[in-house]
Design an enzyme around this catalytic site. Structure first.
Site: not given
Ligand code: DX5
Ligand code: ZN
Length: 223
Positions: A11, A36, A38, A40, A69, A71, A140, A176
């Protein structure tokens, strides 16, 4: 050994954003299978990251699969923009909208692979009636919003139940949150075949460090 070879999806949330393109290139060379991403929105989750223009700007730095991903809520109005930006897999949260089936159909109609993500508290039966529209389930193992959080072990049981539910359908099970060499083995043993890792990969600096970190997760996963 697990039946399917485990894929590692670093990620970039844990990378150095001031050098994002270089970080993507470096982690790809270090052995990442997927990248990956993320996304948000400060609404579905209490943090804001990046959107389609940033993803588009790093797309030509590697030919690895871009695993996006989302969110965000609503997700549907933005699916085409993420497809255009170069995402190969687009995952929406089951909790983020009332029409999961429609979201998944839209993603596939855009020519992309469709994923659904479940928060730690969301039961697996929400995917029961969309199994035929699904390419990936993203479970998750932290509450989404931030990297570097502690792994929630109760989700391992959910991985097992989802593995049984999908049977021999070609659906990836991706994990994840808080993934590290300490838990990768139990996750793949339970049925996961894709592991996201942020802080466990982007530890130290540069290709050699990232390669070592990825190899440690992979060894534990395939052990
Ligand atoms: C959290 C993200 C993850 C996060 C994982 O909302 O979806 O992808 O970046 O990071 P680590 O591996 O540090 O938990
Ligand atoms: Zn993620």
């Amino acid at each position: 050994m697990t039946a399917r070879n485990t894929l590692i999806a670093p990620s970039i949330l844990a990378s150095d954003f001031s050098r994002l393109g270089d970080e993507v290139e470096t982690v790809a060379k270090a052995g990442a299978d997927w990248i990956h991403l993320d996304v948000m929105d400060g609404h579905f989750v209490p943090n804001i990251t990046f959107g389609p223009p940033v993803i588009k700007s790093i797309r030509d730095r590697t030919d690895k699969v871009f695993d996006c991903h989302l969110m965000i809520t609503p997700a549907d109005p933005y699916l085409a923009a993420f497809a255009d930006a170069g995402c190969d897999i687009i995952t929406v949260h089951a909790e983020a909208g009332p029409h999961l089936h429609r979201s998944l159909q839209t993603i596939r109609n855009l020519g992309k692979k469709a994923g659904v993500s479940l928060n730690p508290s969301t039961p697996e039966n929400v995917i029961e009636y969309v199994l035929d529209e699904l390419d990936l389930v993203l479970l998750m193992t932290v509450n989404p919003g931030f990297g570097g959080q502690a792994f929630i072990p109760s989700v391992v049981e959910k991985v097992r139940r989802i593995k049984a539910m999908i049977g021999d359908r070609p659906i990836d099970i991706e994990i994840d949150g808080g993934v590290s060499p300490a838990n990768a083995g139990e996750l793949t043993a339970a049925g996961a075949n894709v592991l996201v890792a942020g802080s466990a990969v982007f530890k130290g600096e540069g290709e050699e460090a990232y390669a070592k970190n990825i190899a440690a997760i992979r060894n534990s996963a395939n052990g």
